[in-house]
Enzyme design. Structure first.
Site: not given
Ligand code: MIC
Ligand code: SF4
Length: 757
Positions: A97-98, A162, A450, A645, A647
């Site tokens: 999805d990312h 995640d 976010r 995140s 990550r």
């Molecule tokens: C996000 O919302 O920042 C992400 C991308 O979903 C991350 C995961 C990532 O960095 O791959 C998260 O929230 O953990």
């Molecule tokens: Fe994707 Fe993270 Fe955004 Fe949710 S918050 S839609 S998991 S990037």
């Protein structure tokens, strides 16, 4: 979908829950919250049940399942490959999805993503196939929405790579975001460790009405608790107001609990969850849950007298809740819509809304889309043409298919909306926004979670405000951040003043959900013959080499790579957007290390002093120079370092580049664990004000690392350029096991060692 995934596992969990809770009651000897019931039902060693200390005891758990998304699964599975297991030990899934960029519209963008990321998708698909992992193809949907629709179940425990894994709290789970190394442990059949959390109780009274939505509950909570107020705590919602919310609305609230740093959030099992389970083809799970209903919610004594059982209690009356807009740049800056005129003027925020975006894992349920569509419909009927651009990213193919069938996409079409692929898209910076490169100051509103600087379109001057999908839609129609739909009117094409009525829409589709091609690939029954290839010259994927062990000596003569000033989220440490492309290649992604952080000493981004040359250069370049010269370094940071995140790249990259310690005022939970797992020293100032003692040209010597032990401070000598010295005390939260990770150079090295022994 007709098939219920992993029903045997759910059945087994439900069979043991009553006994486990009874055993916990005996030792705890008081009524239990829901969170405690789920935690106690998932102890790794149930025979060791005891009254664990909140915020103190490290406890081993046995989660029921693991979820991973494509951008983090690569690293999680590269690590899992090294664990030498034939199959995952618990049901696990991967969701693509990312990596899908939103540009033109869903079909074209999806095809483009398939072309560009072919190598990574093939890797994930074949490794999933080999190890028994369910694989959701690109276009199937966003991890958290797909999990809610297919896998989440009341009373269960899940971890996911995640931070928004917590979304599944909407269906009564304890679901927690972790780094890939934690996921690997659980998939490899090991325990998962967590410090027994504190508990925050949120009592919801009244009932939502008018323009207020579930999103406004969490926007308000974020305003009260701030981005670190939930750290180390589970947030449990209860009360008649909680029961009046839809299941997906509860999901929205839990989802954004990540933004207050909470370990997770959850709600007790109720009718809304039962309705959702039945609507998503899981009547059998609903029946099972009904069989142990009293165990799937907190005890009545707890909810009647919450102050006695929670560490903190907050009460919110839904009947009085106002729609909120949170932002810019931080999700906890909460402004009720009625105050926006004044706040925008005071802060000089541009009030013209350029784009409204709805969707994301936070807000893409059928209900969200239906309510937004009701406003789009009004715009058409009342002759209003949206002043801002408007886009939708549906959360799953099931939702997309159903909303198309029910005519909502056609309605959005009429107001000129763009429908992007079922993916993260703009939420994670995968948005080719036209003109963003001009870096103009501008305002957007979205229903995501976010809004850190540069996150959505890479433009640091975009002010992003988070709102409910309904308010986002209204503001896109009005094109004005200060438009209050409750009181204000708009002028339509005929020059008449018109008012938008409050949104309306069904919680669940009356005709049921439907989907043609959900995008699921079941793993091979026997994957032993499947080869997972990683090309040695690939720029996207790289097999992991072990990090070096600790040499048993004090770290001496360390340089300060950067003293980061202010907010330093995982986006600042390892930026997403274009860098997502290197999530499976540690060496390549390390080139973005800390490039978003502000250098305390010059106030600039990505410009730090190289002590070897005296010149200023980019952070990754300077660190590579130190590494080549075998000069140890440390990174210094402010409060809530690593928020955002899950990550683990944000921990692995500095580790890979040779940084030895991260010393900050405080950490966000997942990041701190990720650092420990990767064999990095994660330290906090014993006196926060010692942050001020660190100077740019310091040489830093550890004096007692050789006696590193749980609950014992460490000391650092700061040798300043003028010949003066400071000795500062630093704290850490390592337990004995975690110190072993540090000594071995990372937790994975211990697993590797156990394989060869
Ligand atoms: C996000 O919302 O920042 C992400 C991308 O979903 C991350 C995961 C990532 O960095 O791959 C998260 O929230 O953990
Ligand atoms: Fe994707 Fe993270 Fe955004 Fe949710 S918050 S839609 S998991 S990037």
């Amino acid at each position: 979908m007709s098939k219920v995934f992993d029903l045997d596992m759910i059945q087994a969990v439900y069979n043991r829950i009553p006994g486990r809770i009874a055993a916990a009651r005996e030792v705890v000897n008081r009524p239990l919250t829901l969170s405690e019931k789920i935690l106690y039902s998932h102890l790794w060693e149930p025979e060791k049940v005891s009254a664990f200390g909140r915020g103190k005891s490290y406890v081993d758990f046995a989660p029921d399942r693991v979820a991973m998304q494509d951008a983090t699964a690569q690293m999680a599975l590269l690590q899992f490959m090294q664990a030498g297991r034939p199959q995952v030990a618990v049901p696990s899934t991967v969701h693509c999805d990312h990596l899908i960029q939103a540009k033109v519209g869903s079909d074209t963008d999806l095809q483009e993503a398939l072309n560009k990321n072919n190598e990574v998708f093939n890797f994930l698909s074949s490794i999933s196939n080999k190890y028994g992992i369910g694989f959701w193809k690109p276009g199937a949907g966003i991890i958290h929405q797909v999990v809610l629709e297919n896998y989440a179940f009341p009373g269960g425990m899940m971890i996911g790579t995640d931070s928004h894994t917590v979304n599944a709290g909407g269906l009564g789970m304890i679901a927690i975001g972790v780094g890939g190394a934690d996921a690997m442990d659980v998939m490899a059949g090991m325990a998962w460790e967590l410090k027994w959390p504190k508990l925050i109780g949120i009592k919801l009274t009244g009932k939502l009405n008018g323009w207020a939505s579930a999103k406004d509950v969490i926007l308000k909570v974020a305003g009260i608790l701030t981005v670190k107020g939930g750290t180390g705590a589970i947030v449990e919602y209860f009360g008649e107001g909680a029961e009046s919310l839809s299941c997906t609305g509860k999901g929205t609230i839990c989802n954004m609990g990540a933004e207050i740093g909470a370990t997770t959030s959850t709600f007790g099992y109720d009718d809304s969850m039962e309705r959702y389970l039945r609507a998503t083809g899981r009547a059998v799970v609903a029946d099972l849950a009904n069989g142990i209903r009293e165990h799937l919610t907190g005890d009545p004594e707890v909810y009647a007298n919450p102050e006695a059982y929670f560490d903190q209690v907050i009460e919110i009356n839904l009947s009085e809740l106002e729609p909120h807009l949170n932002g810019p740049f931080t999700p906890d800056l909460a402004t009720p819509i009625s105050k926006m005129k004044e706040e925008a003027a005071k802060n000089n925020w541009p009030t013209k809304v350029e784009v409204g975006l709805i969707g994301s894992c936070t807000n893409s349920s059928y209900e969200d889309i239906a309510r937004s569509a009701s406003l789009a419909q009004q715009a058409v009927a009342k002759g209003l043409k949206p002043k801002a651009e408007f886009s939708i990213t549906p959360g799953s193919e099931q939702v997309r298919f159903t909303i198309e069938r029910d005519g909502f996409i056609a309605t959005f079409d009429k107001i000129g909306a763009k429908v992007f692929a079922n993916a993260c898209g703009p939420c994670i910076g995968m948005w080719a926004r036209v003109g963003a490169e001009k870096k103009e100051r501008n305002t957007i509103v979205h229903s995501f979670n976010r809004n850190f600087q540069s996150r959505n379109d890479g433009n640091p001057n975009t002010l992003a405000f988070v709102a409910s999908p309904e308010l986002t839609t209204a503001l896109a129609i009005a094109g004005d951040l200060t438009f209050n739909p409750i009181t204000d009117t708009l002028v339509n094409e005929k020059g008449e003043h018109v008012k938008l009525d409050a949104p309306s829409g069904d919680e669940l589709p009356t005709k049921g959900f439907d989907v043609d091609e959900p995008g699921y690939q079941a793993p091979a029954a026997d994957g032993s013959g499947i080869q997972v290839a990683v090309a040695p010259d690939s720029e996207r994927l790289q097999l992991l080499a072990p990090f070096p062990e600790w040499d048993g000596r004090n770290i001496e003569g360390a340089r300060v790579l950067i003293k980061a000033k202010g907010k330093c989220t995982t986006d600042h440490i390892s930026m997403a957007g274009p860098w997502l492309r290197y999530r499976g290649h540690l060496d390549n992604i390390a080139n973005n290390t800390l490039i978003g952080a502000t250098n305390f000493f010059n106030g600039e981004i990505n410009k730090v002093k190289n002590q070897l040359t005296g010149e200023y250069d980019e952070v990754p370049k300077v660190q590579r120079a130190y590494k080549a010269a075998a000069v140890p370094t440390i990174v210094v940071g402010d409060s809530n370092y690593g928020e955002g995140s899950s990550r683990e790249h944000a921990a692995m990259q500095p580790r890979f580049l040779g940084v030895r310690a991260i010393l900050v005022k405080s950490f966000a939970r997942i990041h701190e664990t990720n650092l420990k797992k990767q064999g990095m020293l994660a330290l906090t100032f014993a006196n926060e004000s010692d942050y001020d003692k660190i100077q740019e040209n310091d040489l830093i010597h550890f004096t007692d690392l050789t006696s590193f032990a749980p609950e014992k401070q460490l000391h650092l000598e700061l040798a300043h350029e003028d010949g003066s010295k400071d000795v500062i005390a630093v704290n850490h939260s390592y337990n004995a096991q975690q110190i072993e990770w540090f000594k071995a150079g990372g937790a994975l090295n211990l697993i590797r060692r156990s394989l060869t022994n």
